[in-house]
Design an enzyme around this catalytic site. Structure first.
Site, PDB file in Angstrom:
ATOM      1  N   HIS A   1     -20.631   2.747   1.040  1.00  0.00           N
ATOM      2  CA  HIS A   1     -19.595   3.619   1.591  1.00  0.00           C
ATOM      3  C   HIS A   1     -18.451   3.922   0.618  1.00  0.00           C
ATOM      4  O   HIS A   1     -17.458   4.540   0.999  1.00  0.00           O
ATOM      5  CB  HIS A   1     -19.042   3.009   2.881  1.00  0.00           C
ATOM      6  CG  HIS A   1     -20.102   2.792   3.910  1.00  0.00           C
ATOM      7  ND1 HIS A   1     -20.787   1.597   4.030  1.00  0.00           N
ATOM      8  CD2 HIS A   1     -20.634   3.627   4.836  1.00  0.00           C
ATOM      9  CE1 HIS A   1     -21.676   1.701   4.991  1.00  0.00           C
ATOM     10  NE2 HIS A   1     -21.613   2.915   5.501  1.00  0.00           N
TER      11      HIS A   1
ATOM     12  N   ARG B   1      -3.177   9.158   5.319  1.00  0.00           N
ATOM     13  CA  ARG B   1      -2.064   8.241   5.038  1.00  0.00           C
ATOM     14  C   ARG B   1      -2.305   7.534   3.710  1.00  0.00           C
ATOM     15  O   ARG B   1      -1.364   7.248   2.962  1.00  0.00           O
ATOM     16  CB  ARG B   1      -1.873   7.224   6.168  1.00  0.00           C
ATOM     17  CG  ARG B   1      -0.508   6.508   6.062  1.00  0.00           C
ATOM     18  CD  ARG B   1      -0.290   5.447   7.142  1.00  0.00           C
ATOM     19  NE  ARG B   1      -0.657   5.922   8.441  1.00  0.00           N
ATOM     20  CZ  ARG B   1      -1.413   5.234   9.298  1.00  0.00           C
ATOM     21  NH1 ARG B   1      -1.831   4.032   9.003  1.00  0.00           N
ATOM     22  NH2 ARG B   1      -1.726   5.746  10.458  1.00  0.00           N
TER      23      ARG B   1
ATOM     24  N   GLY C   1      -0.877  -0.057   9.468  1.00  0.00           N
ATOM     25  CA  GLY C   1      -1.329   0.820  10.540  1.00  0.00           C
ATOM     26  C   GLY C   1      -0.274   1.103  11.572  1.00  0.00           C
ATOM     27  O   GLY C   1       0.886   0.703  11.441  1.00  0.00           O
ATOM     28  N   THR C   2      -0.700   1.796  12.619  1.00  0.00           N
ATOM     29  CA  THR C   2       0.177   2.081  13.743  1.00  0.00           C
ATOM     30  C   THR C   2      -0.293   1.265  14.941  1.00  0.00           C
ATOM     31  O   THR C   2      -1.438   0.817  15.000  1.00  0.00           O
ATOM     32  CB  THR C   2       0.155   3.582  14.094  1.00  0.00           C
ATOM     33  OG1 THR C   2      -1.191   3.970  14.379  1.00  0.00           O
ATOM     34  CG2 THR C   2       0.692   4.417  12.944  1.00  0.00           C
TER      35      THR C   2
ATOM     36  N   GLU D   1      -3.622  -2.529  18.480  1.00  0.00           N
ATOM     37  CA  GLU D   1      -4.195  -1.650  17.460  1.00  0.00           C
ATOM     38  C   GLU D   1      -5.698  -1.861  17.524  1.00  0.00           C
ATOM     39  O   GLU D   1      -6.189  -2.363  18.528  1.00  0.00           O
ATOM     40  CB  GLU D   1      -3.562  -1.905  16.076  1.00  0.00           C
ATOM     41  CG  GLU D   1      -3.595  -3.323  15.569  1.00  0.00           C
ATOM     42  CD  GLU D   1      -4.896  -3.703  14.908  1.00  0.00           C
ATOM     43  OE1 GLU D   1      -5.697  -4.403  15.596  1.00  0.00           O
ATOM     44  OE2 GLU D   1      -5.124  -3.385  13.736  1.00  0.00           O
TER      45      GLU D   1
ATOM     46  N   GLU E   1      -8.088  -2.806  14.559  1.00  0.00           N
ATOM     47  CA  GLU E   1      -8.855  -3.288  13.395  1.00  0.00           C
ATOM     48  C   GLU E   1      -8.590  -4.723  12.950  1.00  0.00           C
ATOM     49  O   GLU E   1      -9.461  -5.359  12.343  1.00  0.00           O
ATOM     50  CB  GLU E   1      -8.597  -2.374  12.174  1.00  0.00           C
ATOM     51  CG  GLU E   1      -9.119  -0.953  12.289  1.00  0.00           C
ATOM     52  CD  GLU E   1      -8.164  -0.023  13.018  1.00  0.00           C
ATOM     53  OE1 GLU E   1      -6.989  -0.409  13.201  1.00  0.00           O
ATOM     54  OE2 GLU E   1      -8.584   1.075  13.428  1.00  0.00           O
TER      55      GLU E   1
ATOM     56  N   ASP F   1       3.909   4.149  19.471  1.00  0.00           N
ATOM     57  CA  ASP F   1       4.072   4.537  20.874  1.00  0.00           C
ATOM     58  C   ASP F   1       4.280   3.277  21.713  1.00  0.00           C
ATOM     59  O   ASP F   1       4.026   2.169  21.244  1.00  0.00           O
ATOM     60  CB  ASP F   1       2.870   5.342  21.373  1.00  0.00           C
ATOM     61  CG  ASP F   1       1.551   4.676  21.068  1.00  0.00           C
ATOM     62  OD1 ASP F   1       1.013   4.914  19.974  1.00  0.00           O
ATOM     63  OD2 ASP F   1       1.083   3.887  21.900  1.00  0.00           O
TER      64      ASP F   1
HETATM   65  O1  R1P Z   1      -2.826   4.204  12.338  1.00  0.00           O
HETATM   66  P1  R1P Z   1      -4.090   3.434  12.150  1.00  0.00           P
HETATM   67  O2  R1P Z   1      -4.061   2.596  10.922  1.00  0.00           O
HETATM   68  O3  R1P Z   1      -5.327   4.293  12.205  1.00  0.00           O
HETATM   69  O4  R1P Z   1      -4.161   2.405  13.388  1.00  0.00           O
HETATM   70  C1  R1P Z   1      -4.161   2.724  14.754  1.00  0.00           C
HETATM   71  O5  R1P Z   1      -4.332   4.101  15.040  1.00  0.00           O
HETATM   72  C2  R1P Z   1      -5.679   4.388  15.441  1.00  0.00           C
HETATM   73  C3  R1P Z   1      -5.665   4.917  16.852  1.00  0.00           C
HETATM   74  O6  R1P Z   1      -4.894   6.063  16.948  1.00  0.00           O
HETATM   75  C4  R1P Z   1      -6.438   3.077  15.336  1.00  0.00           C
HETATM   76  O7  R1P Z   1      -7.062   3.007  14.081  1.00  0.00           O
HETATM   77  C5  R1P Z   1      -5.328   2.072  15.492  1.00  0.00           C
HETATM   78  O8  R1P Z   1      -5.589   0.788  14.979  1.00  0.00           O
HETATM   79  O1  URA Z   2      -4.617   1.476  18.788  1.00  0.00           O
HETATM   80  C1  URA Z   2      -3.538   1.974  19.078  1.00  0.00           C
HETATM   81  C2  URA Z   2      -2.643   2.461  18.098  1.00  0.00           C
HETATM   82  C3  URA Z   2      -1.463   3.002  18.489  1.00  0.00           C
HETATM   83  N1  URA Z   2      -1.180   3.055  19.799  1.00  0.00           N
HETATM   84  C4  URA Z   2      -2.011   2.584  20.740  1.00  0.00           C
HETATM   85  O2  URA Z   2      -1.722   2.661  21.949  1.00  0.00           O
HETATM   86  N2  URA Z   2      -3.186   2.063  20.361  1.00  0.00           N
END
Ligand code: R1P
Ligand code: URA
Length: 236
Positions: A4, A24, A89-90, A179, A181, A204
């Protein structure tokens, strides 16, 4: 080259930042790296290597969800010798005091995924961050004055739950945010004896319903990136 990743051997640094979003990754390379060179294009999952304050560093998109992130973590470690894997990440906040745009550092990652049931059966493996990376990131965030929370997060296999209220069980046990991962990343790192950490910005809020835009998720949240890069510098 791996299945990959089409980087050449030696093209990826020992320290790799891992955002889910490949754009990102590009933003991080263009904003923070000196002389960034794209090392991956397979599946559009962009990856770049450059220097930050004189130290070689890479950034690699991982996609969304544990299976995708585990593929990149496994190949980065076993095919490219990566030693410090830092997810940036988010997340969605599960706690009133954890506000949108705050930083969350995942000390441990609970999960509703089956990944570790596949490996451990009825035994329970606790995916945890590397303490030295965690300490360095926390100290860096404190020095910079970022509002930072450290604790348990949940890596969920589901973004759109049928039962919206399902988050309460995690909230009641002190889980800070969701999240998708970290549990996979921490498990893969543990298997290979390398360092891993997850640094998140709250995008959020599950309780207040405050949200940030897709553009902000892709382009901003730079505080968390500086924390990740400086933490990596501090551990050498
Ligand atoms: O902003 P990233 O790093 O993608 O992380 C969060 O955002 C995604 C979901 O919108 C999922 O991958 C979650 O873990
Ligand atoms: O996995 C995610 C990432 C951001 N916000 C969420 O609610 N879930």
């Amino acid at each position: 080259m791996s299945i990959h990743l089409n980087a050449q051997p030696g093209q990826i640094a020992e320290t790799v930042l891992l955002p889910g979003d490949p754009l990102r990754a590009q933003h991080i390379a263009e904003t923070f790296f000196k002389n960034p060179v794209q090392h991956n294009s397979v599946r559009g999952m962009l990856g770049f290597t450059g220097t930050y304050k004189g130290q070689r560093v890479s950034v690699q998109g991982t996609g969304m969800g544990i299976p995708s992130a585990m593929i990149y973590a496994e190949e980065l470690i076993t095919q490219y010798g990566c030693k410090n894997l830092i997810r940036v990440g988010t997340c969605g906040s599960y706690q009133e005091h954890v506000k949108v745009r705050d930083i969350v550092i995942g000390q441990a990652a609970s999960t509703d995924s089956n990944i570790n049931k596949i490996r451990f059966g009825e035994k329970t493996f606790a995916p945890v961050a590397s303490f030295d990376l965690l300490l360095a990131a926390y100290q860096t965030a404190q020095e910079r004055g970022f509002t930072t929370h450290v604790g348990n997060i949940i890596s969920s296999d589901t973004f759109y739950h049928d039962d919206y209220e399902q988050y309460r069980i995690w909230k009641d046990f002190g889980v800070l945010a969701v999240e998708m991962e970290a549990a996979g990343l921490y498990t893969t790192a543990a298997k290979h004896g390398v360092r891993a950490l997850t640094i998140l910005t709250v995008s959020d809020h599950l309780i207040t319903h405050e949200v940030t835009s897709a553009e902000e998720r892709q382009l901003t949240f730079n505080g968390m990136i500086e924390v990740a890069l400086d933490a990596a510098l501090n551990i050498g």
